[in-house]
Write an enzyme that holds these catalytic residues in place. Structure first.
Site, PDB file in Angstrom:
ATOM      1  N   ASP A 104       0.825  -1.161   0.054  1.00 23.69           N
ATOM      2  CA  ASP A 104      -0.064   0.049  -0.154  1.00 23.69           C
ATOM      3  C   ASP A 104       0.772   1.331   0.050  1.00 23.69           C
ATOM      4  O   ASP A 104       0.575   2.051  -0.697  1.00 23.69           O
ATOM      5  CB  ASP A 104      -0.867  -0.029   1.215  1.00 23.69           C
ATOM      6  N   CYS A 145       2.617  -6.862   5.178  1.00 24.99           N
ATOM      7  CA  CYS A 145       2.092  -5.772   4.588  1.00 24.99           C
ATOM      8  C   CYS A 145       0.479  -5.993   4.690  1.00 24.99           C
ATOM      9  O   CYS A 145       0.094  -7.288   4.903  1.00 24.99           O
ATOM     10  CB  CYS A 145       2.098  -5.341   3.288  1.00 24.99           C
ATOM     11  N   ASP A 146      -0.261  -5.235   4.677  1.00 28.42           N
ATOM     12  CA  ASP A 146      -1.822  -4.932   5.340  1.00 28.42           C
ATOM     13  C   ASP A 146      -2.725  -6.152   4.821  1.00 28.42           C
ATOM     14  O   ASP A 146      -3.139  -6.985   5.665  1.00 28.42           O
ATOM     15  CB  ASP A 146      -2.292  -3.790   4.858  1.00 28.42           C
ATOM     16  N   LYS A 147      -2.478  -6.473   3.628  1.00 29.64           N
ATOM     17  CA  LYS A 147      -3.619  -7.430   2.934  1.00 29.64           C
ATOM     18  C   LYS A 147      -3.247  -9.082   3.333  1.00 29.64           C
ATOM     19  O   LYS A 147      -4.348 -10.097   3.234  1.00 29.64           O
ATOM     20  CB  LYS A 147      -4.126  -7.098   1.808  1.00 29.64           C
ATOM     21  N   CYS A 217       4.903  -0.817   8.248  1.00 25.42           N
ATOM     22  CA  CYS A 217       4.769   0.365   8.633  1.00 25.42           C
ATOM     23  C   CYS A 217       4.360   0.669   9.930  1.00 25.42           C
ATOM     24  O   CYS A 217       3.646  -0.039  10.486  1.00 25.42           O
ATOM     25  CB  CYS A 217       3.723   1.202   7.683  1.00 25.42           C
ATOM     26  N   GLU A 467      -7.150   2.968  -1.133  1.00 20.76           N
ATOM     27  CA  GLU A 467      -6.972   3.849  -0.272  1.00 20.76           C
ATOM     28  C   GLU A 467      -6.761   5.560  -0.277  1.00 20.76           C
ATOM     29  O   GLU A 467      -6.106   5.614  -1.550  1.00 20.76           O
ATOM     30  CB  GLU A 467      -5.917   3.396   0.989  1.00 20.76           C
ATOM     31  N   SER A 493      -6.064   4.778   4.568  1.00 19.93           N
ATOM     32  CA  SER A 493      -5.114   4.051   5.157  1.00 19.93           C
ATOM     33  C   SER A 493      -5.200   4.183   6.794  1.00 19.93           C
ATOM     34  O   SER A 493      -5.834   5.177   7.224  1.00 19.93           O
ATOM     35  CB  SER A 493      -3.680   4.890   4.750  1.00 19.93           C
TER      36      SER A 493
END
Length: 603
Positions: A104, A145-147, A217, A467, A493
């Site tokens: 992202d 990472c996020d997903k 992050c 996002e 985000s």
């Protein structure tokens, strides 16, 4: 030691293995490896170094999401080796495989960002396919990472085989002129540069200092929010996710995760015995208590859907309303995820919430402990300021709210982590894409009091529900964060702050009311009343609706078109395994799902 490091005494030319007793923990893989009829399969596996002894043990997948496009997942190759050590020590045979990830932070603000949410489904699908296709007895999912985090949890839910999730850890903060930085600092610095507040040299210096090494992050953005969610849900071992990516203790945590996976396989402990409705409520409370990412709403709804657990978008509002914010974490607060780890970790948040019975302490974790036991074992660093006593919270109610109203009949999500305004009324500034909006923000065309509307960026319309961090960070950087509001059928985000409303449903591409907004229309936001309303007469809206036409799909083919054809509303988790409803309530395709009678084999 075999060629691939699996170990085992037989070289494939010793005593015949056909009559040896089957290990009882090979509940699925025995059908792949055992008996004379499976000689061809064994022959192929021996070609890459597996021995008869290796194949006589339970086969456990090690799913990594390593990729060379971001720091977020970059340490997983190393961690996978330690996970495999743990699996071997526990009497299993690890089989490593890879899946994808989309950053992202790297793709934000470009067309590439539309691939991010779609990647959640690909991660889930690919892990599911490998475990089913190779009849694995268990799986350890390394995520970053996020997903990748919700993607892995969705795969575990579908498979219901023994397994766990290990987060590869947060990045450490960068430093610049004595202050901590995250990647969001860089996004906001872009806005400050465009506003003439800093020069190019300072922007470059911030860019170069913000991300000092491997890890996801650093704030309580989506990755760290979902990492915490996995611990509180029970799918990640208590305390292991929070160890930062570059902390030397992470390698030992990975080995421990591998050993634990074998315990789960031996005792047939499945995700369905861990993740209950009460565990879901616990996870929502933890998100609310830490000012976590609104993306957790989307991902928990999707996971509940896959596990056939009743959960609605309004449940998030109910739980958040009774849950104080007890963690002072960026972006709404001051501290990063590594600061939380140094303070004592997620167990401190559990401890504070348990004081008021805001968690069900009897819910189980894959490590064998209950939430109450994990909290009881917490070790608080003297003088830490990250987690506050619940008696003196940062805020009396949680970090998100669900609004309804004439603009969002199915609901929408607003983040309330800090001291944001709770009311706003102003003229609409309407953009049919994030790109068009960012150009307007960069050109300083947004004024105090405006309500910025970004539409046709939902799950179907984007497609992929990208996002809006580039826009929101630029607004903050220009000094407009406290004087404008922004709403979208896309998402935000976890690094977003200010009065920002996402997941507006139904989305514009399906004919939701957000499609009918025109430039200058007055919009009212009232968080206390849980309302988001378009202040336009019904007769005028009816006339506009008669002239509205669905947009031409942005992608005529490929994975994006496939996703747009299947994906459900954000209010249902943007899942691709259900039936989608239009704004009029009619079915718009999708597929019906029948729960499988058993994992892997289907019978």
């Amino acid at each position: 030691m075999s060629e691939n490091g699996q170990g085992g005494s037989s070289n494939g030319h010793g005593p015949l293995p056909y009559g040896r007793p089957t290990d009882g923990a090979k509940r699925h893989s025995h059908a792949l490896t055992d008996g004379p009829d499976r000689a061809p399969a064994r022959a192929m596996l021996k070609a890459i170094g597996f021995t008869d002894d290796d194949l006589a043990r339970p086969l456990v997948g090690v799913a990594t999401t390593w990729i060379e496009t971001m720091p977020c997942n970059y340490n997983q190759r190393r961690l996978a080796e330690f996970v495999k050590e743990g699996i071997r020590a526990g009497g299993g045979t690890p089989m490593e495989f890879n899946t994808i990830a989309v950053s992202d932070g790297v793709s934000m603000g470009t067309e590439g960002m539309k691939a991010s949410l779609v990647s959640r489904e690909v991660v889930a699908d690919s892990i599911e396919l490998v475990v089913r296709g190779h009849l694995l007895d268990g799986v350890v999912c390394l995520v970053g990472c996020d997903k990748t985090i919700p993607g892995a949890s969705i795969a575990l839910a579908r498979l219901d085989v023994p397994g766990l999730i290990l987060y590869n850890g947060t990045i450490y903060p960068g430093t610049y002129k004595g202050r901590d930085l995250t990647v969001v600092s860089v996004f906001e610095a872009v806005g400050a540069y465009r506003a003439g507040k800093i020069d190019l040299q300072e922007l470059y210096d911030i860019e170069s200092a913000a991300c000092p090494g491997a890890g996801a992050c650093g704030g309580q953005f989506t990755a760290n929010t979902m990492s915490m969610v996995m611990e509180v849900l029970g799918l990640s071992p208590g305390g292991l996710n929070g160890i930062p990516a570059e902390d030397p203790a992470k390698d030992a945590a990975a080995r421990q995760a591998g050993e634990l996976a074998m315990t789960l396989v031996r005792h047939d402990v499945r995700p369905s015995s861990i993740v209950t409705r009460a565990a879901m409520d616990n996870a929502i409370a933890a998100v609310a208590a830490t000012g976590g990412s609104t993306n957790a709403v989307l991902h928990l709804l999707a996971l509940a859907h896959e596990m056939h657990i009743p959960l609605s978008i309004d449940d998030f509002d109910t739980i958040a309303a009774r849950t104080p914010i007890v963690a002072d974490m960026t972006p709404g607060g001051r501290y990063t995820a590594s600061d939380l780890y140094d303070a004592g970790g997620v167990s401190l948040v559990m401890r504070e919430l348990l004081k008021r019975d805001l968690l069900d302490g009897e819910q189980k974790n894959v490590d064998g402990r209950t939430i109450a036991k994990i909290a009881e074992a917490s070790r608080e660093t003297a003088g830490q300021k990250v987690v506050l006593p619940i008696e003196t919270p940062l805020k009396e109610t949680g970090g998100l709210a669900i609004l309804h109203g004439s603009l969002a009949p199915e609901g929408c999500v607003v983040k309330l982590a800090g001291h944001e305004r709770t009311e706003h009324r102003g003229p609409a500034r309407v953009f049919d894409s994030e790109t068009a909006c960012f150009e307007a923000v960069s050109a300083r065309q947004i004024k105090p009091g405006d309500v910025v509307v970004i539409r046709y960026e939902g799950p179907v319309g984007g497609p992929g529900m990208q996002e809006m961090l580039s826009v929101t960070a630029a607004l903050v950087g220009e000094g407009l964060g406290e004087s404008v509001a922004l709403l979208t059928d896309g998402r935000f985000s976890g690094g977003t702050h200010g009065l920002m409303i996402g997941h507006v449903a139904p989305e514009a591409a399906l004919g939701g009311p957000i499609a009918l907004v025109e430039e200058g229309d007055e919009i009212s936001i009232d968080v206390a009343a849980r309302r988001l309303d378009l202040l336009v007469d019904d007769a005028v809206l009816a006339q506009r609706r008669e002239g509205w036409q669905p947009p031409v799909p942005r992608y005529p083919g490929g994975v994006m078109a496939k996703y747009a054809a299947l994906v459900s509303s954000a209010s249902e988790g943007a899942v691709t395994t259900g039936r989608r409803m239009t704004a009029s309530g009619r079915s718009a395709g999708g597929v019906s799902v029948v729960p499988e009678p058993s994992p892997i084999t289907g019978g």
